[in-house]
Design an enzyme around this catalytic site. Sequence first.
Site, PDB file in Angstrom:
ATOM      1  N   SER A  55       1.112  -0.861   0.211  1.00 19.65           N
ATOM      2  CA  SER A  55       0.036   0.133  -0.256  1.00 19.65           C
ATOM      3  C   SER A  55       0.734   0.975  -0.428  1.00 19.65           C
ATOM      4  O   SER A  55       2.402   1.161   0.550  1.00 19.65           O
ATOM      5  CB  SER A  55      -0.954  -0.361   1.507  1.00 19.65           C
ATOM      6  OG  SER A  55      -2.186   1.337   1.067  1.00 19.65           O
ATOM      7  N   THR A  71      -5.409   3.249  -7.195  1.00 24.21           N
ATOM      8  CA  THR A  71      -7.396   3.098  -6.334  1.00 24.21           C
ATOM      9  C   THR A  71      -7.609   4.281  -7.035  1.00 24.21           C
ATOM     10  O   THR A  71      -7.138   5.391  -6.510  1.00 24.21           O
ATOM     11  CB  THR A  71      -6.368   2.805  -4.863  1.00 24.21           C
ATOM     12  OG1 THR A  71      -6.460   1.425  -5.061  1.00 24.21           O
ATOM     13  CG2 THR A  71      -8.045   2.882  -3.930  1.00 24.21           C
ATOM     14  N   HIS A 124     -13.975  -1.500  -1.439  1.00 26.42           N
ATOM     15  CA  HIS A 124     -12.887  -0.171  -0.701  1.00 26.42           C
ATOM     16  C   HIS A 124     -13.167  -1.295   0.671  1.00 26.42           C
ATOM     17  O   HIS A 124     -12.758  -0.426   1.668  1.00 26.42           O
ATOM     18  CB  HIS A 124     -12.478   1.219  -0.706  1.00 26.42           C
ATOM     19  CG  HIS A 124     -10.649   1.300  -0.135  1.00 26.42           C
ATOM     20  ND1 HIS A 124      -9.915   1.948  -0.839  1.00 26.42           N
ATOM     21  CD2 HIS A 124     -10.964   1.799   1.220  1.00 26.42           C
ATOM     22  CE1 HIS A 124      -8.856   2.540  -0.495  1.00 26.42           C
ATOM     23  NE2 HIS A 124      -9.172   2.342   1.000  1.00 26.42           N
ATOM     24  N   TYR A 156      -1.940   5.080  -4.646  1.00 28.95           N
ATOM     25  CA  TYR A 156      -3.257   6.750  -4.375  1.00 28.95           C
ATOM     26  C   TYR A 156      -2.655   7.247  -5.313  1.00 28.95           C
ATOM     27  O   TYR A 156      -1.330   8.362  -5.079  1.00 28.95           O
ATOM     28  CB  TYR A 156      -3.222   7.051  -3.453  1.00 28.95           C
ATOM     29  CG  TYR A 156      -3.978   5.614  -2.166  1.00 28.95           C
ATOM     30  CD1 TYR A 156      -5.702   5.445  -2.052  1.00 28.95           C
ATOM     31  CD2 TYR A 156      -2.968   5.447  -0.731  1.00 28.95           C
ATOM     32  CE1 TYR A 156      -5.901   4.752  -1.529  1.00 28.95           C
ATOM     33  CE2 TYR A 156      -4.604   4.669   0.133  1.00 28.95           C
ATOM     34  CZ  TYR A 156      -5.260   3.919   0.102  1.00 28.95           C
ATOM     35  OH  TYR A 156      -6.121   3.322   0.314  1.00 28.95           O
ATOM     36  N   LYS A 174      -8.213  -0.264  -9.417  1.00 33.56           N
ATOM     37  CA  LYS A 174      -8.940  -0.839  -8.226  1.00 33.56           C
ATOM     38  C   LYS A 174     -10.123  -0.001  -7.549  1.00 33.56           C
ATOM     39  O   LYS A 174      -9.717   0.873  -7.569  1.00 33.56           O
ATOM     40  CB  LYS A 174      -7.746  -0.916  -7.221  1.00 33.56           C
ATOM     41  CG  LYS A 174      -8.059  -1.896  -6.088  1.00 33.56           C
ATOM     42  CD  LYS A 174      -7.390  -2.234  -4.763  1.00 33.56           C
ATOM     43  CE  LYS A 174      -7.538  -2.847  -4.246  1.00 33.56           C
ATOM     44  NZ  LYS A 174      -8.595  -2.308  -2.944  1.00 33.56           N
TER      45      LYS A 174
END
Length: 414
Positions: free
Chosen positions: A135, A184, A306, A158, A281
Site C-alpha cells: 500500500s 486505487t 475498498h 493512491y 482498483k
Amino acid sequence: MSAVLSGNAPQPKEKQAVSSFARFTLGSRVTPISVEGYRKLARKRLPGMVWAYVDGGADGQVTLADNRNGFQKWRLRQRSLTGISKPVLATRMAGVDVSLPIALAPTGLCGLTRWNGDWAAARAAESAGTRHVLSTGSSWTLEEVAGRTEKDHWYQLYPFGNRAKVGELMQRAEDAGFTALFVTVDVPVRGNREGERETGMGVPLTFTPANVLDAAMRPRWVYELFRHQRAVAIQYAQAGAVGVRAAVMAASEQDRYMQGDLSWDDLMWMRQRWKGKLYVKGVLDAEDAARCVDEIGADGVVVSNHGARQLDHALGSIDALPAIVERIGGRGEVYLDGGVRRGTDVIIALALGAKGVFVGRPYLYGLAVDGERGARNVLDILRDDMVRALILMGCPDVKSLDRSWLIPASSATT
C-alpha cells in the site's frame, strides 16, 4: 528484489510444510483452523481503536454486510464419481505464475496490526507461492520491503493531487522491482467510518483515557508500537522521518494529497508513465471498467468497494462482478476484492469470471495473532478449503470454473 538494498540480504523465510488439516496446535497454543478463528483471536490482541480500523466499514456498514452476504446467493454444483483427487489451483495473476488464485490486497497502516506487517505479509505471500500488493499507506518504505523479500511484488498507488509526488512514487516502485501497479480510484474523500471516529482512530489520532487504558491492557502491542515506531503511513512523511515526527507529518500530508477531482486524464497520465502492468482498483460500474480497459489501456480492473470503507450502500463486490466480467469480456483481466473468507468464496468468484481474488482483512487477522506465520497460515487455510471443495465438486482445475458450476440459491431452494 533482494538486490535493491545493498548489503541487506533477504532474511530467511519460515518453513511451513505441514498442511493446515493437521496444524491444530503450535507448540502449546491452539492454532485457528478458519479465518473466523483468526478474526476472534485478533480482536483480543488489538486495541479497540485499531480493531475499528481493521474490521469496520463506513456509515451503517450495509455494504460491509453485502460483501459477505453476496456469496450466499450462490450454490456449488456437485458432481460424483469423477475420480478427482488432486485439483490444480495454480494460475496466473498480474503476469505472474502463482500457486493459487489468491493474492494479498494492499492495507494501509499495516504496522498497527503487527510492527513488521508490510514485509511480513509479503514474505508470507511469496512463501505460499503468491504475491502481495504494498500500500501507499504502508508502514515500511518501498525499498525496505523490497530488501526483505525475494520475489517481485506489486504496488498500490493512491493518485494524489500532486503529479510530482505520484511520479516520484511510481519511479521508486519501478526502481525497487515492483512489477505491477494497482491504482486505487475510490478514495476522492475519506469515507465516514464512524467506528474509527468514535474510538479516536482518525486523522489525526485522538487519545482519550479510555483508549489509552484499552491499549495498556495489551502490553505486547504497546511495546512493539514504541520499540519499532511503525504505526505510521511512512510514504507520506519525509525521507528519514521516524516515530512521532513521522506520524505528525504523515497525518498532515495524507488528506492534502487526496484528489477529489481525479479524472480520466490523470489515469491516462499514469498509464503512459508506468511501463509494467497497470490495474484500476475500486471499480464497481461496468461502464467504468470498459473505459479503463478500452480507453486508458489498463490491463484490467479490481472489482472492489475498498472493503466497504468508502460509500455505504454501494454494491457488494461479488454482486458487481458479473456485469463487469460480461462487459469487459476477454479484453482485460478482472479480479475481485472484498468479503472473501473461505475457499468456497474464491471458487464462486472464479466461476463468476474473476481471474483471481485479493484478501485484506484475513491476513491482517493472521498478522495480529502470529505475525508472518499467521498470515501464511491464513493462506494455507484458504488453499485447503479450495482443494477440499474442488474434490467434492468434482472439478479438476480452477481454470475449468465457469457459470456452469454455480446454481442460484433461489433456484436451489425451490
